[in-house]
Write an enzyme that holds these catalytic residues in place. Structure first.
Site, short mmCIF file in Angstrom:
data_model
loop_
_atom_site.label_atom_id
_atom_site.label_comp_id
_atom_site.label_asym_id
_atom_site.label_seq_id
_atom_site.Cartn_x
_atom_site.Cartn_y
_atom_site.Cartn_z
N LYS A 1 -4.16 42.54 13.59
CA LYS A 1 -3.47 41.25 13.58
C LYS A 1 -2.94 40.92 12.19
CE LYS A 1 -6.09 38.83 17.20
NZ LYS A 1 -4.97 38.62 18.13
N ARG B 1 -8.78 41.63 28.12
CA ARG B 1 -8.60 42.01 29.53
C ARG B 1 -9.41 43.25 29.87
NH1 ARG B 1 -2.27 42.29 28.74
NH2 ARG B 1 -2.91 40.69 27.25
N1 BES Z 1 -7.75 36.82 21.33
C1 BES Z 1 -6.36 37.08 21.46
C2 BES Z 1 -5.59 35.91 22.07
C3 BES Z 1 -5.54 34.64 21.27
C4 BES Z 1 -4.51 34.41 20.38
C5 BES Z 1 -6.47 33.66 21.47
C6 BES Z 1 -4.43 33.23 19.68
C7 BES Z 1 -6.41 32.48 20.77
C8 BES Z 1 -5.39 32.25 19.88
C9 BES Z 1 -6.12 38.29 22.37
O1 BES Z 1 -7.10 39.27 22.30
C10 BES Z 1 -4.85 38.92 21.93
O2 BES Z 1 -4.81 39.44 20.85
N2 BES Z 1 -3.81 38.83 22.77
C11 BES Z 1 -2.54 39.39 22.48
C12 BES Z 1 -2.11 40.19 23.68
C13 BES Z 1 -1.03 41.20 23.40
C14 BES Z 1 -1.53 42.27 22.44
C15 BES Z 1 -0.60 41.84 24.71
C16 BES Z 1 -1.58 38.24 22.21
O3 BES Z 1 -1.70 37.19 22.81
O4 BES Z 1 -0.72 38.42 21.36
MN MN Z 2 -6.79 40.67 20.74
#
Ligand code: BES
Ligand code: MN
Ligand code: ZN
Length: 483
Positions: free
Chosen positions: A258, A332
């Site tokens: 990230k 997921r």
């Molecule tokens: N934990 C994150 C989602 C999230 C983002 C929760 C901001 C709370 C605040 C999740 O694991 C994630 O990284 N999701 C990605 C999915 C993508 C890689 C398909 C996202 O939302 O960008």
């Molecule tokens: Mn994630």
């Protein structure tokens, strides 16, 4: 001091009709649209002259008996009673008890919401201040009313301690909060409760039983994954409900790392697990007549030489495979193993999962509303209604088949994170693949956005909100009534 040790979850609300309030730091008088709800000349004159405060607003008043806080309860909806409780406890000064004056004929659901507000509004990460609140009835309640009011206070206590517990777990820093630590907190909290047991699977057992995705996601961390399974089995239960919560104790994104900004709050990525676990404790406290099995797949999504890679193919608990195109789509994967286990081994009547699953939740619905997905309209409506009673908003989004092709992979049964679809919807479609014949009795809540609040607001404290715990308790209460 550890994060959960510091709250004994012993809240004092005394229900009394004594008039002596000499030791009170302040007295609280609720006022509706037509004026104060308890007879007091000065408060009435004040409201006459300046108008009654708006719902959820507070005004401090000089009074010969000591300070009085007039709080607005508007039309006296549950949300307005709760907001009044929260604003009152925040306006409290000094250590003496806050004394709330109520007419003896106050309805029990209003009493419950008020007390929820007092406790929830009093939550603070470091200095809880809600241990001294008196709810004083002006006059004696009639026939059976006092028993009902006391029961309402007990319901509020169960809700508030659940929400506090969920907030504590979610606010805890990931330096302390690894999967084993989270599991220990649940074991400790559950001990001593009737009809409730907890099983924790460690990494060896997860491997022996085939939880391949949970092991893959947790493989990069120095602190290995766990699966917490709580089982609440009251004798009178007819329905079996399975709750599943995403429990990523920190989400770096893994190898698909990230950004600095995107990672900042990722200790909260177990808020779904915290909410389902907390709600289960409350269900046991309230002896709700419904069987609940709660699954919290716990892992840290870390970066290291043993981390799983984009492009890896992993095998799930149900035997199907996923090509992991982006290691940041880890939630997921761990949910899929838990859902597959639920469907195959637990034979539930209903499955509800809560997850901080996508950033897209906030893009679509803003910062306070969860996305709800279900093919079952009755289940969706029941959850929305429980959310309304709890003051936790959700909005149903579709599960359209026109994106299912995106999930197809050449190497595996599916892709974890195809490009080009609506993020929250595609994640829900991915989870749906694991529901088997239970797909019609399943609901998924993407609660990434409302799991956190940047500032205190009504019953929300700054930081973790505990979103979902209260809604689930209200929903389980209804399920118990329905038999
Ligand atoms: N934990 C994150 C989602 C999230 C983002 C929760 C901001 C709370 C605040 C999740 O694991 C994630 O990284 N999701 C990605 C999915 C993508 C890689 C398909 C996202 O939302 O960008
Ligand atoms: Mn994630
Ligand atoms: Zn995540």
């Amino acid at each position: 001091m550890s994060w959960t040790e510091r709250h004994p979850y012993v809240f004092a609300i005394r229900l009394t009709d004594a008039r002596n309030s000499a030791d009170a730091s302040a007295r609280v008088v609720p006022a509706g649209a037509d004026g104060p709800l308890v007879a007091d000349e000065r408060v009435a004159a004040h409201c006459e002259a300046r108008g009654t405060p708006q719902a959820g607003a507070v005004r401090e008043l000089w009074h010969p008996d000591g300070p009085v806080l007039v709080v607005g309860v508007g039309a006296q909806t549950l949300g307005e009673w709760r907001a009044a409780g929260a604003v009152a406890v925040r306006a409290m000064t000094g250590d003496g008890p806050l004394r709330v004056l109520l007419p003896a004929a106050v309805p029990d659901d209003a009493m419950r919401a008020l007390v929820e507000g007092l406790w929830l509004g009093g939550y603070h990460v470091r200095t809880p201040r809600t241990e001294a609140v008196d709810v004083q009835l002006t006059g004696a309640p009639t026939d059976g009313a006092e028993a009902r009011l006391r029961a309402a206070i007990e319901q509020a206590r169960a809700v508030a301690s659940a929400v506090w517990f969920a907030r504590d777990l979610t606010n805890a820093p990931a330096s302390e909060k690894n999967p084993a630590w989270f599991a220990d907190q649940v074991v400790d909290a559950a001990s001593g409760r009737v009809d409730l047991s907890v099983t924790v699977r460690d990494e060896q057992r997860l491997a022996a039983e085939g939880f391949g995705a949970l092991l893959a996601v947790g493989g990069g961390s120095a602190t290995p994954p766990r699966l917490v399974e709580m089982s609440y089995r009251p004798p009178a239960a007819r329905q079996h409900i399975v709750l599943v919560g995403k429990g990523i104790t920190f989400d770096t994104g893994g190898i698909s790392i990230k950004t600095r900004e995107g990672m900042k709050l990722m200790k909260k990525d177990m808020a779904g697990a915290a909410a389902v676990v907390a709600a289960t404790l409350a269900a046991a406290d309230l002896r709700l007549p419904v069987r609940v099995t709660t699954l919290a797949p716990l892992a840290e999504n870390a970066v290291s030489g043993s981390a799983y890679r984009p492009g890896d193919v992993i095998e799930h608990y149900d035997g199907t495979t996923t090509e992991t195109t982006n290691s940041d789509a880890e939630g997921r994967l761990v949910l899929a193993d838990a859902l597959g286990y639920a469907v195959r081994d637990l034979r539930p009547d209903v499955v509800v999962d809560l997850a901080t699953l996508t950033g897209a939740n906030a893009v679509a619905l803003g910062r306070r509303t969860a996305a709800l997905y279900s093919h079952n309209d009755d289940l969706a409506a029941a959850l929305v209604s429980a959310g309304e009673m709890a003051g936790e908003a959700m909005w149903q989004l579709p599960l359209p088949d026109d994106y299912t092709d995106l999930l197809r992979s050449d190497l595996a049964d599916r892709h974890s994170s195809p490009a080009g679809g609506p993020g929250s919807v595609v994640a829900a479609l991915f989870l749906r693949e694991f529901l088997g014949d239970r797909v019609g009795d399943w609901a998924h809540l993407d609660m990434s956005a409302p799991s956190w609040s940047d500032s205190a607001d009504g019953v929300l404290s700054k930081g973790a909100t505990g979103w979902g715990a209260h809604m689930l308790v209200r929903w389980l209460e209804r399920q118990g009534e329905a038999g």
